[in-house]
Design an enzyme around this catalytic site. Structure first.
Site, mmCIF file in Angstrom:
data_model
loop_
_atom_site.group_PDB
_atom_site.id
_atom_site.type_symbol
_atom_site.label_atom_id
_atom_site.label_comp_id
_atom_site.label_asym_id
_atom_site.label_seq_id
_atom_site.Cartn_x
_atom_site.Cartn_y
_atom_site.Cartn_z
ATOM 1 N N GLU A 103 21.385 52.127 52.627
ATOM 2 C CA GLU A 103 22.497 51.187 52.782
ATOM 3 C C GLU A 103 22.692 50.747 54.237
ATOM 4 O O GLU A 103 23.748 50.238 54.605
ATOM 5 C CB GLU A 103 23.769 51.825 52.226
ATOM 6 C CG GLU A 103 23.680 52.127 50.741
ATOM 7 C CD GLU A 103 24.831 52.972 50.238
ATOM 8 O OE1 GLU A 103 25.926 52.417 50.062
ATOM 9 O OE2 GLU A 103 24.639 54.183 50.011
ATOM 10 N N GLU A 141 33.607 56.072 39.826
ATOM 11 C CA GLU A 141 33.330 56.793 41.065
ATOM 12 C C GLU A 141 34.273 56.314 42.156
ATOM 13 O O GLU A 141 35.003 55.329 41.975
ATOM 14 C CB GLU A 141 31.878 56.603 41.501
ATOM 15 C CG GLU A 141 31.457 55.167 41.698
ATOM 16 C CD GLU A 141 29.955 55.037 41.914
ATOM 17 O OE1 GLU A 141 29.563 54.817 43.071
ATOM 18 O OE2 GLU A 141 29.187 55.163 40.938
ATOM 19 N N ASN A 178 34.729 55.753 46.585
ATOM 20 C CA ASN A 178 33.992 55.518 47.826
ATOM 21 C C ASN A 178 34.919 55.769 49.005
ATOM 22 O O ASN A 178 35.999 55.181 49.080
ATOM 23 C CB ASN A 178 33.478 54.071 47.838
ATOM 24 C CG ASN A 178 32.498 53.797 48.948
ATOM 25 O OD1 ASN A 178 32.822 53.922 50.115
ATOM 26 N ND2 ASN A 178 31.295 53.404 48.589
ATOM 27 N N TYR A 184 25.713 42.040 47.205
ATOM 28 C CA TYR A 184 25.624 41.585 48.589
ATOM 29 C C TYR A 184 24.981 40.213 48.773
ATOM 30 O O TYR A 184 24.717 39.812 49.897
ATOM 31 C CB TYR A 184 24.887 42.639 49.419
ATOM 32 C CG TYR A 184 25.580 43.981 49.361
ATOM 33 C CD1 TYR A 184 26.865 44.140 49.864
ATOM 34 C CD2 TYR A 184 24.976 45.078 48.754
ATOM 35 C CE1 TYR A 184 27.514 45.357 49.790
ATOM 36 C CE2 TYR A 184 25.622 46.310 48.679
ATOM 37 C CZ TYR A 184 26.896 46.434 49.201
ATOM 38 O OH TYR A 184 27.548 47.635 49.115
ATOM 39 N N ASP A 227 36.080 52.738 41.737
ATOM 40 C CA ASP A 227 35.462 51.840 40.767
ATOM 41 C C ASP A 227 35.858 52.295 39.370
ATOM 42 O O ASP A 227 35.708 53.480 39.016
ATOM 43 C CB ASP A 227 33.942 51.859 40.918
ATOM 44 C CG ASP A 227 33.505 51.334 42.282
ATOM 45 O OD1 ASP A 227 34.258 50.539 42.884
ATOM 46 O OD2 ASP A 227 32.417 51.721 42.750
ATOM 47 N N GLY A 266 32.737 49.132 51.554
ATOM 48 C CA GLY A 266 32.079 48.032 52.243
ATOM 49 C C GLY A 266 33.102 47.072 52.827
ATOM 50 O O GLY A 266 34.175 46.859 52.267
ATOM 51 N N ARG A 322 38.063 53.349 47.927
ATOM 52 C CA ARG A 322 37.903 52.354 46.867
ATOM 53 C C ARG A 322 37.430 53.079 45.618
ATOM 54 O O ARG A 322 36.439 53.815 45.651
ATOM 55 C CB ARG A 322 36.877 51.298 47.266
ATOM 56 C CG ARG A 322 36.809 50.110 46.283
ATOM 57 C CD ARG A 322 35.483 49.389 46.352
ATOM 58 N NE ARG A 322 34.399 50.162 45.765
ATOM 59 C CZ ARG A 322 33.239 50.413 46.370
ATOM 60 N NH1 ARG A 322 32.997 49.980 47.588
ATOM 61 N NH2 ARG A 322 32.305 51.131 45.747
ATOM 62 N N SER A 335 25.999 51.589 46.657
ATOM 63 C CA SER A 335 25.368 50.261 46.643
ATOM 64 C C SER A 335 24.451 50.066 45.451
ATOM 65 O O SER A 335 23.566 49.207 45.478
ATOM 66 C CB SER A 335 24.603 50.001 47.945
ATOM 67 O OG SER A 335 25.502 49.816 49.009
#
Length: 316
Positions: free
Chosen positions: A17, A277, A279, A223, A264, A283, A262, A153
């Site tokens: 990443e 999951e 984070n 991305y 998900d 990002g 964050r 990612s």
């Protein structure tokens, strides 16, 4: 109150990443510079410890994704160096980075999660792959999702819609780690819910709905501008928004996270919010959901970055 003048943004790293981290770091640095804060951007290399010793910044803002950036290692180094930093402490990072562990702890708090199993690469070799694959499908169904038990990612992550595709998905997964998390594939509305704490306690940001053009939110969809359509706030009813916000806050607290995270999630056909999951270093690129959610909450991204850095400074 201490003034914030100098921030070191850590970006890059050695994980797959790397490029995403560089882009995230660049955006955070540019945002802080607009507020007349002196910002240095550095990678994690042999010069870092000398820099922290000889010319320590007031605060480090880690924007490192993947291993070292999110597994607690760099936070341990910052603790050893006595430098304040934005984000969760090392132990919380280690727990959050291990997806099966995080999933189990969040489930203990009453949040729904997909059924799944975590298996090492060696199990398929030692026990016989064909029979083990057969038992996985018999237990979890033919529609599955395979991903490494660590990392982000979407590297090594792949949906499986037929039993014969499971073996190839595992080969892809094991290219990025030695353990695979294999889950029932839950179909529904994918959302990301950021959590922000600038000093008054964690608050859930507006959920971001994710609609990738190919149906799978993979690396390219994440991305590449134009590959994914985002709706912020998500097109959900108020009750579901509350449930998603509470799930993200529950994950943030249960895992001992700090400053920002964050989570998900996916909302299934029955309206149940399921945890996927979390984070610890979201990002910050132009196509990342965390900055979108910050702006949807009527917050300025640059001011939010400064508030996070200032809170770290006050912690010392």
């Amino acid at each position: 109150m201490a003034d914030l003048d100098r921030v070191l943004v850590l970006a890059g790293g050695m994980s797959p990443e790397h490029e995403v981290s560089v882009r995230s770091g660049r955006r955070v640095a540019e945002a802080l510079r607009r507020l007349d804060i002196e910002v240095q951007v550095a990678d994690v290399d042999s010069a870092l410890l000398g820099m922290l010793r000889s010319d320590p910044p007031q605060v480090v803002f880690p924007v490192l994704h993947g291993a070292a950036g999110e597994d607690g290692a760099i936070r341990e180094i910052l603790e050893l160096s006595g430098v304040p930093y934005v984000g969760a402490p090392p132990q919380a990072c280690r727990v959050a980075f291990a997806k099966p562990t995080a999933k189990a702890l969040v489930a203990e708090q009453g949040v729904a999660v997909p059924r799944g199993v975590t298996l090492p690469k060696s199990a398929f070799h030692d026990l016989g792959a064909p029979e083990l694959l057969e038992r996985i499908v018999a237990t979890l169904g033919e529609s599955l999702f395979v991903k490494p038990d660590q990392g982000g990612s979407a590297f090594g992550a792949m949906p499986v819609d037929a039993p014969e595709a499971l073996s190839a998905a595992l080969v892809s997964c094991f290219a990025y780690g030695d353990h695979a998390l294999i889950e029932e594939r839950v179909r529904g509305t994918e959302i990301a819910v950021g959590v922000l704490d600038t000093g008054d306690g964690p608050v859930a940001l507006p959920p971001v709905e994710i609609v990738p053009d190919g149906g799978v939110y993979d690396y390219a969809a994440r991305y590449t501008a134009g590959r994914t359509e985002f709706f912020c706030p998500a097109r959900l009813d108020e009750e579901t928004v509350r449930a998603a916000s509470e799930a993200a806050l529950t994950a943030h607290r249960a895992l001992g996270l700090r400053d920002l995270s964050r989570t998900d999630l996916i909302v299934d056909a029955e309206g149940v919010v399921r945890f996927l999951e979390v984070n610890v270093a979201p990002g910050m690129t132009e196509t990342s959901t965390f900055p979108m959610a910050v702006e949807a909450a009527d917050r300025d991204f640059a001011l939010t970055c400064r508030e996070l850095a200032h809170r770290a400074l006050l912690r010392g």
